[in-house]
Design a protein around this motif. Structure first.
Motif, short mmCIF file in Angstrom:
data_model
loop_
_atom_site.label_atom_id
_atom_site.label_comp_id
_atom_site.label_asym_id
_atom_site.label_seq_id
_atom_site.Cartn_x
_atom_site.Cartn_y
_atom_site.Cartn_z
N ALA A 1 5.54 6.55 -3.87
CA ALA A 1 6.63 6.91 -4.78
C ALA A 1 7.53 5.71 -5.07
O ALA A 1 7.89 5.46 -6.23
CB ALA A 1 7.45 8.07 -4.19
N GLY A 2 7.89 4.98 -4.04
CA GLY A 2 8.78 3.83 -4.22
C GLY A 2 8.17 2.74 -5.07
O GLY A 2 8.81 2.20 -5.98
N THR A 3 6.91 2.42 -4.80
CA THR A 3 6.28 1.33 -5.55
C THR A 3 5.90 1.76 -6.97
O THR A 3 6.02 0.97 -7.90
CB THR A 3 5.04 0.80 -4.81
OG1 THR A 3 4.21 1.89 -4.43
CG2 THR A 3 5.45 0.02 -3.57
N LEU A 4 5.48 2.99 -7.13
CA LEU A 4 5.15 3.46 -8.49
C LEU A 4 6.40 3.60 -9.35
O LEU A 4 6.36 3.34 -10.55
CB LEU A 4 4.35 4.75 -8.43
CG LEU A 4 2.93 4.61 -7.86
CD1 LEU A 4 2.27 5.97 -7.71
CD2 LEU A 4 2.09 3.67 -8.71
N ALA A 5 7.52 4.00 -8.72
CA ALA A 5 8.78 4.09 -9.46
C ALA A 5 9.21 2.71 -9.96
O ALA A 5 9.86 2.58 -10.99
CB ALA A 5 9.87 4.70 -8.59
N ALA A 6 8.82 1.67 -9.21
CA ALA A 6 9.12 0.29 -9.62
C ALA A 6 8.01 -0.30 -10.49
O ALA A 6 8.00 -1.50 -10.75
CB ALA A 6 9.32 -0.56 -8.37
N SER A 7 7.08 0.55 -10.92
CA SER A 7 5.96 0.13 -11.78
C SER A 7 5.09 -0.96 -11.15
O SER A 7 4.68 -1.90 -11.82
CB SER A 7 6.46 -0.32 -13.15
OG SER A 7 7.10 0.74 -13.81
N CYS A 8 4.85 -0.81 -9.86
CA CYS A 8 4.02 -1.78 -9.13
C CYS A 8 2.78 -1.08 -8.58
O CYS A 8 2.67 -0.83 -7.38
CB CYS A 8 4.82 -2.41 -7.99
SG CYS A 8 6.22 -3.39 -8.53
N SER A 9 1.84 -0.76 -9.45
CA SER A 9 0.68 0.03 -9.03
C SER A 9 -0.22 -0.71 -8.04
O SER A 9 -0.72 -0.10 -7.10
CB SER A 9 -0.11 0.49 -10.26
OG SER A 9 -0.39 -0.60 -11.10
N ALA A 10 -0.45 -1.99 -8.21
CA ALA A 10 -1.29 -2.72 -7.26
C ALA A 10 -0.61 -2.78 -5.89
O ALA A 10 -1.28 -2.64 -4.85
CB ALA A 10 -1.58 -4.13 -7.77
N LEU A 11 0.69 -2.97 -5.89
CA LEU A 11 1.43 -2.97 -4.63
C LEU A 11 1.34 -1.59 -3.96
O LEU A 11 1.18 -1.49 -2.75
CB LEU A 11 2.89 -3.36 -4.87
CG LEU A 11 3.79 -3.46 -3.64
CD1 LEU A 11 3.24 -4.45 -2.63
CD2 LEU A 11 5.20 -3.84 -4.06
N ALA A 12 1.42 -0.54 -4.75
CA ALA A 12 1.29 0.82 -4.21
C ALA A 12 -0.06 0.99 -3.52
O ALA A 12 -0.14 1.52 -2.41
CB ALA A 12 1.45 1.86 -5.32
#
Length: 176
Positions: free
Chosen positions: A122-133
């Motif tokens: 949730a945190g990484t996708l909210a920041a638009s960081c899909s690879a990091l997620a």
């Protein structure tokens, strides 16, 4: 209660080797998926902040995982004394001696898999960081392998009605 079996995650070399193999497989799959996403997105996520977030969140997820175990044990095993420890490369949470119905033990074992992974995603996708997620979730899930293997062993034993948590893992019990 009748003892069925012990699952010793801290001393069973065969189980530990299986955990390492499955963890590495999870990490490799996550890395491959993250690379594909980075390539598809032109690498726009990469940068110092991204790498710092990867490092900080990876390290923070380990104690967070154990704290969720502790909270689940407190919630699902009233009166249980929860302790935390480190053995070799393993962090662990124990409600040593607590005997609970197998469903409650399964919930306590799997709670961090759901809660921490969902929070990372949730945190990484909210920041638009899909690879990091993908990387963070695969890293965390690789650390959940021991819990998943214990849960699978509990589910695979139809005679198991209760589980006793122990410093080394769990003991499967039957009312019979």
């Amino acid at each position: 209660m009748r003892k069925i079996a012990d699952i010793d995650v801290l001393a069973d070399a065969v189980l530990q080797a299986r955990m390492v193999r499955l963890s590495l497989l999870m990490l490799a799959a996550g890395l491959a998926a993250a690379v594909l996403v980075l390539v598809a997105e032109g690498g726009r996520e990469l940068g110092l902040g991204w790498l710092l977030a990867l490092a900080v969140a990876s390290v923070a997820s380990l104690p967070a995982h154990e704290l969720v175990h502790g909270a689940a044990f407190k919630l699902l095993c009233p009166g249980a004394r929860v302790s935390f420890g480190v053995k070799d490369a393993f962090l662990y949470t124990s409600a040593s001696g607590a005997v609970v119905p197998r469903g409650r033990e399964l919930a306590a074992l799997l709670a961090p898999t759901v809660v921490v992974t969902a929070a990372l995603a949730a945190g990484t996708l909210a920041a638009s960081c899909s690879a990091l997620a993908i990387l963070l979730c695969s890293f965390h899930l690789s650390g959940c392998v021991g819990d998943a293997l214990m849960a699978a062993a509990i589910l695979a034993e139809p005679a198991c009605t209760h589980v006793q948590d122990a410093e080394f893992g769990v003991t499967l019990l039957s009312k019979e």
